[in-house]
Design an enzyme around this catalytic site. Structure first.
Site, PDB file in Angstrom:
ATOM      1  N   LYS A   1     -14.726   8.161  -3.777  1.00 55.43           N
ATOM      2  CA  LYS A   1     -15.980   8.519  -3.099  1.00 55.43           C
ATOM      3  C   LYS A   1     -16.471   9.881  -3.577  1.00 55.43           C
ATOM      4  CE  LYS A   1     -14.273   5.880   0.769  1.00 55.43           C
ATOM      5  NZ  LYS A   1     -13.368   5.964   1.930  1.00 55.43           N
TER       6      LYS A   1
ATOM      7  N   LYS B   1       0.812  14.156   1.123  1.00 56.81           N
ATOM      8  CA  LYS B   1      -0.551  14.429   0.657  1.00 56.81           C
ATOM      9  C   LYS B   1      -0.761  15.924   0.406  1.00 56.81           C
ATOM     10  CE  LYS B   1      -2.418  10.313   2.932  1.00 56.81           C
ATOM     11  NZ  LYS B   1      -2.969   9.570   1.776  1.00 56.81           N
TER      12      LYS B   1
ATOM     13  N   LYS C   1      -8.338  13.693   4.505  1.00 55.32           N
ATOM     14  CA  LYS C   1      -7.520  12.482   4.459  1.00 55.32           C
ATOM     15  C   LYS C   1      -6.515  12.562   5.603  1.00 55.32           C
ATOM     16  CE  LYS C   1      -6.404  13.553   0.220  1.00 55.32           C
ATOM     17  NZ  LYS C   1      -6.737  12.306  -0.441  1.00 55.32           N
ATOM     18  N   ARG C   2      -5.805  11.499   5.822  1.00 52.79           N
ATOM     19  CA  ARG C   2      -4.750  11.501   6.836  1.00 52.79           C
ATOM     20  C   ARG C   2      -3.781  12.641   6.558  1.00 52.79           C
ATOM     21  NH1 ARG C   2      -0.019   8.484   6.679  1.00 52.79           N
ATOM     22  NH2 ARG C   2      -0.808   7.421   4.823  1.00 52.79           N
TER      23      ARG C   2
ATOM     24  N   THR D   1      -8.664   6.282  -1.983  1.00 54.06           N
ATOM     25  CA  THR D   1     -10.055   5.842  -2.158  1.00 54.06           C
ATOM     26  C   THR D   1     -11.019   7.004  -1.914  1.00 54.06           C
ATOM     27  OG1 THR D   1     -10.044   5.014   0.135  1.00 54.06           O
ATOM     28  CG2 THR D   1      -9.676   3.412  -1.633  1.00 54.06           C
TER      29      THR D   1
ATOM     30  N   HIS E   1       0.799  -1.228   0.000  1.00 59.39           N
ATOM     31  CA  HIS E   1       0.000   0.000   0.000  1.00 59.39           C
ATOM     32  C   HIS E   1       0.827   1.271   0.000  1.00 59.39           C
ATOM     33  CE1 HIS E   1      -4.120  -1.560   0.541  1.00 59.39           C
ATOM     34  NE2 HIS E   1      -3.542  -2.538   1.195  1.00 59.39           N
TER      35      HIS E   1
END
Length: 810
Positions: free
Chosen positions: A656, A550, A544-545, A652, A355
């Protein structure tokens, strides 16, 4: 047709209230009513599960065992009622009893069993495996306090205990008779008996693993699977002699040491004790799991030699990797198999999903820690590593640089990802780009040696939950336009919606649904925090985290540029924009926590500035979690998927958002690449360097300071952030990371400054599209219509066909 009528369900609920809680409907509290409903649904699922178990036993079917340290299940009452076809019936029954179904659904805590995308993916996959009638079991730890409940105090993240089990344990079925013993410490004594090496583990500390099973319902099927959560207890009784002498803490010391294993998800491992606890957690849950699987298999078949034909074990990320030596231990020590026979069974059974490409996330354990905590596992690991290294040396002609990259034990560390690559029959990435990076970079030497082992299965989401359940008005529109609800079991059928891309009446309805969802979410935020969202603004969302790759900080740079633009020209035309953030930072990740504080400092400045009123707004959504995401996704309009290209495995959240009609602004990273393939340039807002360009720029020598000096907008933004805002907090530590190398690292490791200008341009393009409602709504509809490929059902069919080799029955 529902399995139960309103009258039958009402009778069952009343019965639970009477028998389990000694309450009538009139004196039942909402807590009693919630638990009664949960127990009624649990009973239904338990009966289905026993029927499923009998069918699997009698049919001797191959079973999937999905091992993951995280399962981010969210809330279960509404989801289970939905899958069982009882949602409307349950709501009617509750209303008839004087209770609000919506209030009870809202009262349920999120099951605190995960942190982010990894755990949510595992939850989606369990739903799809069950719906597709694949015999499967998930395994994890029954964390008492889960990750943590985030509280923002003076702009800073504070971590509070999240005791979700107060109501959540209504879903859990303890099975004391299936407890397993897990051993830590001690030493191994070898002896030879009748020409065979016998091992004895002595002086160890035992911990009992107690199963607490959560039944998993499938959509419109009686097939039911199980999520087995292991709780940790000491097998030793309280020492009453110590207790009677007043040594109370010492009397319960063994119980406390055992129970800490299942206390929290991801203890901070910046110190030895944290590393030790994490390793204990990982071995605890895989050892209990393997023992349980083997015990049941032996009871059914009387032999373990057919084990791979009846089981496949999926290692979700590196956390469960110790399942490999633990299986070897059982086959060697308990069954007396030869090394070669045991290895053949293990390597035909286990598969690995990678991952991440981040080096720090590919777990490496100090070998002395494993040696002291897991002495028999250490012996087996040494033998696996030695044999593998010998093979690598032969294959690579003694090129020790290549051997070193793939070695399992090297430099005093045990490398879990390399162990997976060595032992697993299949290794898969989770998006096409990610899988390519694994082949040509992260595991390039292994790929050259065994190319057929490497696969790709692009991630997917539970579209029944993330569209139909959370966005019922959009679900109704999809059903009406496509003429059926076929898409719920055949997600590719949603493509029929695209026939209406030029139908203005449908596009207007789509816009109205989005606006209604925005108002509903704004109402929720107002109730929870008192913040009033501007529903006439674009809802631009990044949830998100919190991690530097990110690039929440890139989003902040752009917002500061907009803020300064407004101050420079207060009368300029300006599309109203509301920027919504949601993220948790790991408790020991100082930089991530600083970025959260920065977002809150910026929000306080912007939201109090009269120049920004009804034009620019920034909101940090506290304690981001599944149940909050379920409210936010339907209301979102612009989805921020802006990671540095080559760093995000898949994502993911992007799926969504797409499924709910938000448009993506993003880099060509992770599954964004495949989204772009589905959507074309015209239905997504791409920006920034590609993964190959990132690699080239790094090779050439990236100098972030050049961008700072060349771009006056960027220069001014960074200076503003460094100085801070109205709360007096300066953020020079963060800006220095963008401009100056320190401690052996590089400046601006994730290339925010290199992508800044392109990012701003992409935002301008998105606002141009938003200014044309017909164009925007058409793009939104196309996003929804082409999202079916990102359903978890497709992902699970890919796993079943290409990796697990099990049939899907629907």
């Amino acid at each position: 047709m529902a399995e139960y009528t309103k009258a039958q369900l009402t009778e069952l609920i009343i019965g639970k209230l009477n028998r389990n809680f000694g309450r009538t409907v009139d004196d039942a509290t909402p807590t009693h009513m919630f638990k009664a409903c949960a127990l009624v649904l649990r009973d239904i699922m338990s009966r289905h599960q026993m029927e499923t178990g009998n069918q699997v036993w009698e049919g001797q079917q191959r079973q999937v065992h999905y091992l993951s340290l995280e399962f981010l299940m969210g809330r279960s009452l509404e989801k289970n009622a939905y899958n069982l076809g009882l949602l409307d019936t349950l709501a009617e029954a509750l209303e008839g009893l004087g209770f609000s179904a919506a209030d009870l659904f809202e009262a349920e805590p999120d099951a605190g069993l995960g942190n982010g995308g990894l755990g949510r993916l595992a939850a989606c996959y369990l739903d799809s495996m069950t719906t597709l009638e694949i015999p499967a079991t998930g395994y994890s730890i029954c964390y008492e306090l889960g990750i943590f409940k985030q509280k923002i105090i003076n702009g800073k993240q504070e971590e509070l205990a999240d005791n979700w089990l107060g109501l959540g344990d209504a879903w859990l079925i303890p099975k004391m008779d299936e407890a397993e013993e897990v051993r830590f410490g001690g030493k191994i004594v070898h002896s030879w008996v009748n020409g065979q090496n016998k091992t004895e583990h002595v002086g160890y500390t035992a911990v009992l693993a107690i199963p607490r099973d959560m039944e998993i319902s499938g959509y419109q099927t009686k097939h039911t699977n199980t999520l087995r959560l292991w709780d940790a207890k000491s097998p030793l009784p309280v020492d009453m002699s110590l207790y009677s002498r007043g040594e109370y803490l010492k009397a319960v010391e063994q119980q406390a040491m055992a129970e800490v294993i299942a206390k929290v998800l991801y203890p901070d491992d910046n110190h030895y004790e944290g590393k030790s606890l994490r390793l204990k957690q990982q071995y605890f849950f895989v050892s209990a799991t393997v023992q349980s699987i083997v015990r049941k298999h032996r009871a059914q078949y009387g032999t373990l030699r057919n084990f791979p034909r009846k089981h496949v074990i999926q290692i979700n990320d590196t956390h469960p990797t110790l399942v490999i030596p633990e299986l070897m231990r059982i086959f060697l020590d308990d069954e007396g198999y030869s090394w070669d026979e045991a290895w053949h069974i293990v390597t035909d059974t286990v598969c690995y999903t990678n991952h991440t490409v981040l080096a720090e996330a590919l777990e490496r354990w100090p070998q002395d820690l494993i040696e002291s905590l897991l002495p028999r596992i250490w012996e087996i690991l040494k033998e696996i590593a030695s044999r593998y290294q010998h093979q690598l040396e032969g294959y690579f002609g003694g090129d020790m640089n290549r051997v070193a990259r793939m070695a399992i034990i090297w430099g005093g560390e045990v490398r879990m990802a390399n162990l997976c690559v060595c032992a697993c029959q299949a290794v898969n990435g989770v998006s096409a780009l990610h899988s390519d990076i694994l082949k040509r970079d992260v595991f390039q030497d292994a790929y050259q040696r065994e190319p057929d082992k490497f696969k790709n299965v692009t991630n997917g989401i539970d579209h029944r939950r993330w569209l139909s359940q959370v966005n019922p008005k959009l679900d109704a529109l999809v059903r009406e336009c496509t003429g059926s609800d076929d898409y719920l079991l055949h997600p590719d059928a949603i493509r029929d919606l695209e026939r209406f891309k030029d139908d203005k009446s449908v596009l207007d309805r789509l816009q109205a649904i989005k606006q209604e969802n925005k108002r509903a979410f704004a109402g929720y935020v107002a109730r929870e925090s008192g913040i009033i969202l501007n529903t006439d603004a674009v809802f631009d969302v990044q949830v998100k985290r919190l991690h530097e790759y990110k690039r929440q900080l890139l989003n902040v740079l752009h917002i500061v540029a907009l803020y300064q633009q407004l101050h420079d020209n207060p009368n300029a035309d300006f599309t109203p924009q509301t920027f919504l953030f949601g993220a948790k930072a790991a408790p020991g990740y100082h930089v991530a926590k600083q970025i959260i504080q920065l977002i809150n400092s910026l929000a306080a400045q912007v939201n109090a500035d009269p120049i920004c009123k009804d034009r620019l707004q920034v909101v940090f959504l506290e304690n981001y979690r599944v149940s909050l995401a379920e409210k936010l996704m339907p209301a979102s309009e612009l989805s921020e998927q802006i990671s540095t290209a080559g760093k995000e495995a898949s994502g993911t959240g992007n799926m969504k958002f797409m499924m709910n009609g938000a448009l993506t602004i993003g880099t060509l990273d992770g599954a964004n690449v495949e989204m772009h393939q589905q959507l074309g340039d015209e239905n997504i807002f791409l920006f920034g360097l590609t993964a190959d360009q990132v690699a080239d720029l790094r090779r050439q020598g990236y100098r972030s300071m050049d961008y700072y000096h060349r771009n006056q907008v960027l220069h001014r933004v960074i200076d503003q952030i460094s100085a801070g805002f109205g709360d007096g907090v300066a953020y020079s530590d963060l800006t220095n990371r963008l401009l100056y190398s320190a401690g052996g690292g590089i400046a601006d490791e994730y290339l925010l400054l290199a992508d800044f200008d392109s990012y701003c341009q992409a935002h301008r393009r998105s606002l141009e599209a938003y200014a044309d409602p017909d164009r925007w709504n058409r793009m939104s509809l196309i996003n929804i219509a082409r999202s079916g490929i990102f359903a978890a059902d497709r992902s699970i069919r890919d796993y079943a066909r290409d990796i697990w080799h099990v049939p899907t029955r629907r």
